[in-house]
Design an enzyme around this catalytic site. Structure first.
Site, PDB file in Angstrom:
ATOM      1  N   CYS A 318      31.445  47.862  37.174  1.00  0.00           N
ATOM      2  CA  CYS A 318      32.331  49.046  36.449  1.00  0.00           C
ATOM      3  C   CYS A 318      33.636  49.399  36.941  1.00  0.00           C
ATOM      4  CB  CYS A 318      31.343  50.273  36.171  1.00  0.00           C
ATOM      5  SG  CYS A 318      31.771  51.540  35.186  1.00  0.00           S
ATOM      6  N   LEU A 319      33.801  50.441  37.060  1.00  0.00           N
ATOM      7  CA  LEU A 319      35.155  50.907  37.610  1.00  0.00           C
ATOM      8  C   LEU A 319      35.533  50.323  39.003  1.00  0.00           C
ATOM      9  CD1 LEU A 319      37.812  52.609  37.989  1.00  0.00           C
ATOM     10  CD2 LEU A 319      36.455  54.567  38.772  1.00  0.00           C
TER      11      LEU A 319
END
Length: 580
Positions: A318-319
């Site tokens: 993800c991030l």
């Protein structure tokens, strides 16, 4: 044969329920009153978007008429078939209506189908309106989805067959007990439905996040964990995991049977993991630059020290994957690309042109409101972040709990993945500002708007490191097609894998479970749809394919097992438990 315990009587259930109501009311009365709190969003922007939606309908009268005409035909068909059972091919695949009565009982079947038809038609009307900006349309769609999810017949006692049956069984005590739960949640001030489960089911370092290892380095942003080897020799290239900031690192180290860390160690991988600190006000000035330089780049240096200057295989989720992509570009610009062997980005976006529901929140008015909100304490709280994620997945994370805890009065079974999800973390003010405005709003990594780290303009096109992009087909956070679009931004070789299931569950897919499946293709055509049309579907987990890709990208050398030297404390370390 042992005697089965008798179920509690209706009288006993009511006695317990009323006691819970009394306790909840007392606790609510003692709770401090919260006033004058700012919001991390602009409610007026929602009203402006809805107003623009209403005006947009008037600009397309012919399309609106066509939608209305189609709706009239559909309702005519509906009423001629309302009391007839549907063929299997026409039965809706919606988990909210999984109970047999929704199909077998004509009243509930008609109620279900009427709701689903009306929802489809309202969304068709929303498509007619032309808003001034795509983000306004996304906000309108988000508000409409919230409304439609809220009014589903499953959410009301008199239109949910399971709740009706439960109410008969308990004499209504389930609704009284649910009312007590509602009061407790409102008094907590968290503004979300609290999932009720066994709070003692999991213990970090006990039966979750329990793969043996040691903290071998720490600074003001993270602890570095090195896991103990279990094979006679190991691959020459160590691995470093970069998690997102919003949750703790141990999604990849849940229970032993599903732990990605344990599985990688068993494949002869030397695994290091970054465990971000849960920031407080003292971290308010830590932005993307600090997390890249003081975080990933520093961790990379420590891993190489402990692994004899070997190249490192980065992997991230993800991030964390977005931050790794920025790190790759930074290192390439500084002439340090040779420190990295490969990079695997899982459910990670670098092209933010298509953020689906999340576009509703990347709006100028919301960003202004968020920055004003952050100024007061220097970070956004984990509860507020969970509210945002819950709103995007309201059926799974809000309304299912409303039904289970307010209407049915049933506790949820323990879930290691949900335990991890609820164990959130804060994000500093400077990080959110630099990430939201510098990256998301301007789509800087694609558009080349001059986003800098350490005085270096970040340009993904100079990255020659082999990159593996893993997307998840049902991902609600990072749409798989958007992850695919990001492949075009890297200058070097990119391999793409599409895993089954969603953002979290699709990642934690151990081979022994034999679930979800995945897709591969030999070419990378211009669009994600073209790629999927030619892709081959495979059963089971994508993890073994990933392990083979890592081996192909590596040197092929094996070295003696690496054990932690001068450990600070056992894994999972102390940062993972900091709550302030």
């Amino acid at each position: 044969m042992t005697d089965q315990p008798n179920p509690p009587s209706v009288s006993a259930l009511w006695q317990d329920a009323l006691a819970n109501v009394s306790n909840a009311l007392g606790a609510a009365a003692r709770a401090p009153i919260r006033t004058g709190q700012s919001q991390p969003y602009d409610p007026l922007a929602l009203f402006r978007s809805m107003s623009g939606f209403a005006m947009g309908l008037g600009s397309n009268p012919q399309q609106l008429f066509d939608v209305q005409l189609q709706a009239a035909r559909e309702w005519g068909d509906f009423w001629t078939q309302a009391w007839l059972p549907k063929p299997d091919a026409e039965k809706p695949r919606d988990r909210r209506f999984a109970a047999a009565d929704w199909e077998e009982q004509p009243y509930f079947r008609a109620l279900r189908d009427a709701y689903l038809l009306a929802s489809k038609q309202l969304r068709a009307v929303a498509e007619v309106a032309e808003g001034p900006h795509s983000r306004d349309k996304a906000m309108t769609a988000f508000v409409l989805d919230q409304y439609l999810n809220a009014i589903a017949p499953t959410n009301f006692a008199m239109t949910n067959p399971e709740v009706i049956q439960r109410t008969i069984e308990t004499g209504g005590a389930n609704l009284a007990a649910g009312f007590a739960h509602l009061i407790e949640d409102m008094a907590s001030g968290k503004g979300i439905v609290r999932r009720r489960t066994d709070e003692n089911a999991f213990t970090k370092g006990g039966n979750i996040a329990a793969t043996p290892g040691s903290v071998v380095f720490q600074n003001h942003l993270f602890q570095l964990i090195q896991y103990d080897p279990v094979t006679p020799d190991v691959h020459a290239e160590p691995m470093l995991y970069v998690p997102p900031l919003v949750n703790k690192f141990y999604m990849i180290d849940l229970q032993a049977r599903s732990s990605m860390v344990r599985w990688l160690v068993e494949q002869g991988r030397t695994v290091f993991v970054i465990s971000w600190i849960n920031p407080d006000e003292s971290h308010r000035d830590c932005g993307v630059e600090q997390y890249v330089l003081d975080g990933i780049v520093t961790a990379l240096g420590e891993v190489r020290k402990k692994a004899g200057k070997a190249k490192v295989d980065l992997f991230a989720f993800c991030l964390g994957g977005t931050l790794v992509a920025i790190t790759l570009a930074y290192l390439a610009a500084k002439g340090r690309a040779g420190e990295i062997g490969s990079a695997t980005l899982i459910g990670s976006m670098v092209d933010f042109a298509d953020m689906r529901d999340w576009s509703a929140f990347v709006h100028e008015a919301h960003l202004d409101a968020l920055e004003e909100h952050l100024e007061k304490r220097g970070f956004i709280d984990s509860t507020e972040l969970q509210q945002l994620f819950a709103a995007v997945r309201s059926n799974d994370l809000i309304w299912s709990s409303v039904i289970n805890h307010y209407l049915l009065d049933r506790a949820a079974p323990p879930s290691d993945l949900l335990y991890w999800f609820e164990d959130g973390a804060r994000i500093p003010q400077a990080f959110l500002k630099s990430y939201n405005r510098g990256l998301l709003f301007s789509n800087a990594l694609k558009e080349g708007t001059g986003f800098e780290v350490g005085g270096v303009a970040i340009d993904l096109s100079i990255v020659q490191t082999p990159v593996l992009l893993v997307a998840l087909k049902d991902d609600h956070v990072s749409a798989w097609s958007a992850v695919y679009d990001g492949a075009k931004l890297f200058g070097g070789p990119v391999t793409f894998i599409l895993g089954g299931s969603g953002h979290n569950a699709g990642v934690i897919n151990p081979p022994a479970a034999n679930k979800h499946g995945y897709w591969t293709a030999d070419t990378m055509p211009p669009t994600a749809e073209e790629w999927l049309a030619d892709a081959e579907q495979h059963p089971g987990s994508w993890w073994p394919l990933w392990d083979g890709w890592l081996s192909a990208a590596g040197s092929g050398k094996r070295v003696a097992p690496r054990k932690a030297a001068n450990p600070i404390e056992p894994a999972p370390g102390s940062y993972v438990s900091i709550t302030h």
